[in-house]
Motif scaffolding. Sequence first.
Motif, PDB file in Angstrom:
ATOM      1  N   ILE A  49      32.278  58.664 -47.580  1.00  0.00           N
ATOM      2  CA  ILE A  49      32.613  58.422 -48.992  1.00  0.00           C
ATOM      3  C   ILE A  49      32.323  59.706 -49.755  1.00  0.00           C
ATOM      4  N   GLY A  51      32.120  61.345 -53.730  1.00  0.00           N
ATOM      5  CA  GLY A  51      32.175  61.092 -55.173  1.00  0.00           C
ATOM      6  C   GLY A  51      32.913  62.256 -55.811  1.00  0.00           C
ATOM      7  N   GLY A  53      31.966  65.288 -55.173  1.00  0.00           N
ATOM      8  CA  GLY A  53      31.714  66.440 -54.291  1.00  0.00           C
ATOM      9  C   GLY A  53      30.767  67.449 -54.930  1.00  0.00           C
ATOM     10  N   SER A  54      29.874  66.977 -55.798  1.00  0.00           N
ATOM     11  CA  SER A  54      29.004  67.918 -56.524  1.00  0.00           C
ATOM     12  C   SER A  54      27.659  68.091 -55.848  1.00  0.00           C
ATOM     13  N   ASN A  55      27.504  67.450 -54.670  1.00  0.00           N
ATOM     14  CA  ASN A  55      26.280  67.682 -53.902  1.00  0.00           C
ATOM     15  C   ASN A  55      26.619  67.871 -52.431  1.00  0.00           C
ATOM     16  N   THR A 114      29.850  61.237 -59.943  1.00  0.00           N
ATOM     17  CA  THR A 114      30.360  59.886 -60.169  1.00  0.00           C
ATOM     18  C   THR A 114      29.138  58.964 -60.184  1.00  0.00           C
ATOM     19  N   GLY A 124      18.844  62.851 -61.522  1.00  0.00           N
ATOM     20  CA  GLY A 124      17.986  62.891 -62.697  1.00  0.00           C
ATOM     21  C   GLY A 124      17.891  64.271 -63.299  1.00  0.00           C
ATOM     22  N   ARG A 196      21.183  74.098 -70.355  1.00  0.00           N
ATOM     23  CA  ARG A 196      21.773  74.400 -69.039  1.00  0.00           C
ATOM     24  C   ARG A 196      22.565  75.694 -69.068  1.00  0.00           C
ATOM     25  N   GLU A 281      24.112  68.185 -49.177  1.00  0.00           N
ATOM     26  CA  GLU A 281      24.464  67.564 -47.896  1.00  0.00           C
ATOM     27  C   GLU A 281      25.573  68.367 -47.213  1.00  0.00           C
TER      28      GLU A 281
HETATM   29  C1  LIG Z   1      26.419  72.221 -62.176  1.00  0.00           C
HETATM   30  C2  LIG Z   1      25.693  71.115 -61.470  1.00  0.00           C
HETATM   31  C3  LIG Z   1      24.532  70.591 -62.034  1.00  0.00           C
HETATM   32  C4  LIG Z   1      23.831  69.573 -61.386  1.00  0.00           C
HETATM   33  N1  LIG Z   1      22.700  69.073 -61.980  1.00  0.00           N
HETATM   34  C5  LIG Z   1      22.054  68.045 -61.403  1.00  0.00           C
HETATM   35  C6  LIG Z   1      20.909  67.449 -62.051  1.00  0.00           C
HETATM   36  O1  LIG Z   1      20.487  67.862 -63.119  1.00  0.00           O
HETATM   37  N2  LIG Z   1      20.287  66.430 -61.413  1.00  0.00           N
HETATM   38  C7  LIG Z   1      20.718  65.938 -60.227  1.00  0.00           C
HETATM   39  O2  LIG Z   1      20.125  64.972 -59.716  1.00  0.00           O
HETATM   40  N3  LIG Z   1      21.791  66.477 -59.591  1.00  0.00           N
HETATM   41  C8  LIG Z   1      22.463  67.496 -60.155  1.00  0.00           C
HETATM   42  N4  LIG Z   1      23.560  68.052 -59.530  1.00  0.00           N
HETATM   43  C9  LIG Z   1      23.935  67.597 -58.174  1.00  0.00           C
HETATM   44  C10 LIG Z   1      24.945  66.432 -58.115  1.00  0.00           C
HETATM   45  O3  LIG Z   1      25.710  66.358 -59.306  1.00  0.00           O
HETATM   46  C11 LIG Z   1      24.244  65.107 -57.861  1.00  0.00           C
HETATM   47  O4  LIG Z   1      23.560  65.125 -56.633  1.00  0.00           O
HETATM   48  C12 LIG Z   1      25.190  63.891 -57.883  1.00  0.00           C
HETATM   49  O5  LIG Z   1      24.417  62.740 -57.781  1.00  0.00           O
HETATM   50  C13 LIG Z   1      26.267  63.900 -56.800  1.00  0.00           C
HETATM   51  O6  LIG Z   1      27.271  62.984 -57.198  1.00  0.00           O
HETATM   52  P1  LIG Z   1      28.759  63.041 -56.633  1.00  0.00           P
HETATM   53  O7  LIG Z   1      29.513  61.902 -57.226  1.00  0.00           O
HETATM   54  O8  LIG Z   1      29.346  64.378 -56.835  1.00  0.00           O
HETATM   55  O9  LIG Z   1      28.500  62.755 -55.098  1.00  0.00           O
HETATM   56  P2  LIG Z   1      29.012  63.581 -53.818  1.00  0.00           P
HETATM   57  O10 LIG Z   1      28.448  64.955 -53.866  1.00  0.00           O
HETATM   58  O11 LIG Z   1      30.470  63.458 -53.678  1.00  0.00           O
HETATM   59  O12 LIG Z   1      28.307  62.763 -52.659  1.00  0.00           O
HETATM   60  C14 LIG Z   1      26.911  62.837 -52.481  1.00  0.00           C
HETATM   61  C15 LIG Z   1      26.492  61.715 -51.525  1.00  0.00           C
HETATM   62  O13 LIG Z   1      26.702  60.467 -52.172  1.00  0.00           O
HETATM   63  C16 LIG Z   1      27.449  59.625 -51.302  1.00  0.00           C
HETATM   64  N5  LIG Z   1      28.251  58.720 -52.136  1.00  0.00           N
HETATM   65  C17 LIG Z   1      29.139  59.065 -53.102  1.00  0.00           C
HETATM   66  N6  LIG Z   1      29.667  57.955 -53.647  1.00  0.00           N
HETATM   67  C18 LIG Z   1      29.118  56.907 -52.994  1.00  0.00           C
HETATM   68  C19 LIG Z   1      29.265  55.495 -53.092  1.00  0.00           C
HETATM   69  N7  LIG Z   1      30.108  54.926 -53.961  1.00  0.00           N
HETATM   70  N8  LIG Z   1      28.530  54.704 -52.269  1.00  0.00           N
HETATM   71  C20 LIG Z   1      27.674  55.252 -51.371  1.00  0.00           C
HETATM   72  N9  LIG Z   1      27.493  56.578 -51.221  1.00  0.00           N
HETATM   73  C21 LIG Z   1      28.215  57.380 -52.036  1.00  0.00           C
HETATM   74  C22 LIG Z   1      28.291  60.564 -50.470  1.00  0.00           C
HETATM   75  O14 LIG Z   1      28.731  59.953 -49.260  1.00  0.00           O
HETATM   76  C23 LIG Z   1      27.301  61.681 -50.226  1.00  0.00           C
HETATM   77  O15 LIG Z   1      26.447  61.318 -49.163  1.00  0.00           O
HETATM   78  C24 LIG Z   1      24.290  69.057 -60.161  1.00  0.00           C
HETATM   79  C25 LIG Z   1      25.476  69.597 -59.587  1.00  0.00           C
HETATM   80  C26 LIG Z   1      26.167  70.595 -60.246  1.00  0.00           C
HETATM   81  C27 LIG Z   1      27.444  71.110 -59.647  1.00  0.00           C
END
Ligand SMILES: Cc1cc2nc3c(=O)[nH]c(=O)nc-3n(C[C@H](O)[C@H](O)[C@H](O)COP(=O)(O)OP(=O)(O)OC[C@H]3O[C@@H](n4cnc5c(N)ncnc54)[C@H](O)[C@@H]3O)c2cc1C
Length: 284
Positions: A49, A51, A53-55, A114, A124, A196, A281
């Motif tokens: 899955i 979201g 792609g930000s992690n 997401t 957080g 930020r 990841e």
């Molecule tokens: C500029 C920038 C600033 C950031 N600042 C912060 C911050 O202040 N704090 C913070 O905590 N993080 C921060 N992050 C990191 C990131 O945004 C978080 O880790 C966020 O939670 C990842 O969400 P995503 O939707 O992009 O998940 P993805 O990166 O797409 O996926 C991350 C993981 O979540 C899983 N996943 C996604 N959707 C689901 C679902 N529906 N059910 C089960 N599993 C799922 C995926 O399989 C994967 O294992 C930042 C990133 C950037 C680029």
Amino acid sequence: MEIINNVNLKKYTTYKLEGVVKKIYFPEDVLELKKLILKLKKDNIKYKIIGNGSNMIISSKYDGVLIKLSKFDKLNIEGNIVTVGSGYSLPKLALKCARENLSGLEFAYSIPATVGGAIYQNAGAYQSSLDKVIKSATILTDNGEVITLNKDALNLKYRESIFKHKNYICLEVTFELSKGVYEDSLKQMQENLKSRKDSQPIDYPSAGSVFRNPRGYSAGKLIEEAGLKGLRVGDAMVSYKHANFIVNVGRARAEDILKLIKIVQSEVALKTGIKLECEQEYLE
Ligand SMILES: Cc1cc2nc3c(=O)[nH]c(=O)nc-3n(C[C@H](O)[C@H](O)[C@H](O)COP(=O)(O)OP(=O)(O)OC[C@H]3O[C@@H](n4cnc5c(N)ncnc54)[C@H](O)[C@@H]3O)c2cc1C
């Protein structure tokens, strides 16, 4: 169901990675998602899955498929209870709730996630995190059951949740917010965003902080003190602005980022004895 073949990773990762993976599916609803997973399991095809792609650091060596829940984007607000699909954008949700004079998600406005990706990680910032405002989540279990788990069962801790340990897919999340004032929430969100911009390299593609802060230390400070700012592997570079960020200054591939992470870990360990733990990841 919408399916894209030869998926350009630049479009699906905030690192804007070079490379291509096989396929990405966009299921319309739970039924389609369930059927898709059954079929992939039957055919022995790996899936992940995604979201926003930000992690994630996704390699084009990854031979599975991606599933994106962007169609899971329903939002329902009743009083201070907000129920939202896991594919909904977290910053958009924070703004929407603020406009409804609901407070609690201001911290989330500057996290480009997401809702599903954020709960996975218990995202957080600014001394707050999702666990402070979550009431429950509806999930799809590995057995194909749809169940609702309350907050305690989600095991939300610092960058931790049950989703990291069980093969659960988050479908929908319910938040319990408090009464707020739109102008106050907006001011807080704008201040967070400004702080930020001042301290983080948001002009370059990245995936946020690379390493967890070891207890009692700042990962960024340790990396900076080890003299690693500006260190490069290909087009992946340790940011000059904030050492706990790796930025893509051109056409970085997942492998470049991974290699740089390993060098930073070993240099910091050599100089301080501290092993930095990666927050992001790697998928291959
Ligand atoms: C500029 C920038 C600033 C950031 N600042 C912060 C911050 O202040 N704090 C913070 O905590 N993080 C921060 N992050 C990191 C990131 O945004 C978080 O880790 C966020 O939670 C990842 O969400 P995503 O939707 O992009 O998940 P993805 O990166 O797409 O996926 C991350 C993981 O979540 C899983 N996943 C996604 N959707 C689901 C679902 N529906 N059910 C089960 N599993 C799922 C995926 O399989 C994967 O294992 C930042 C990133 C950037 C680029």
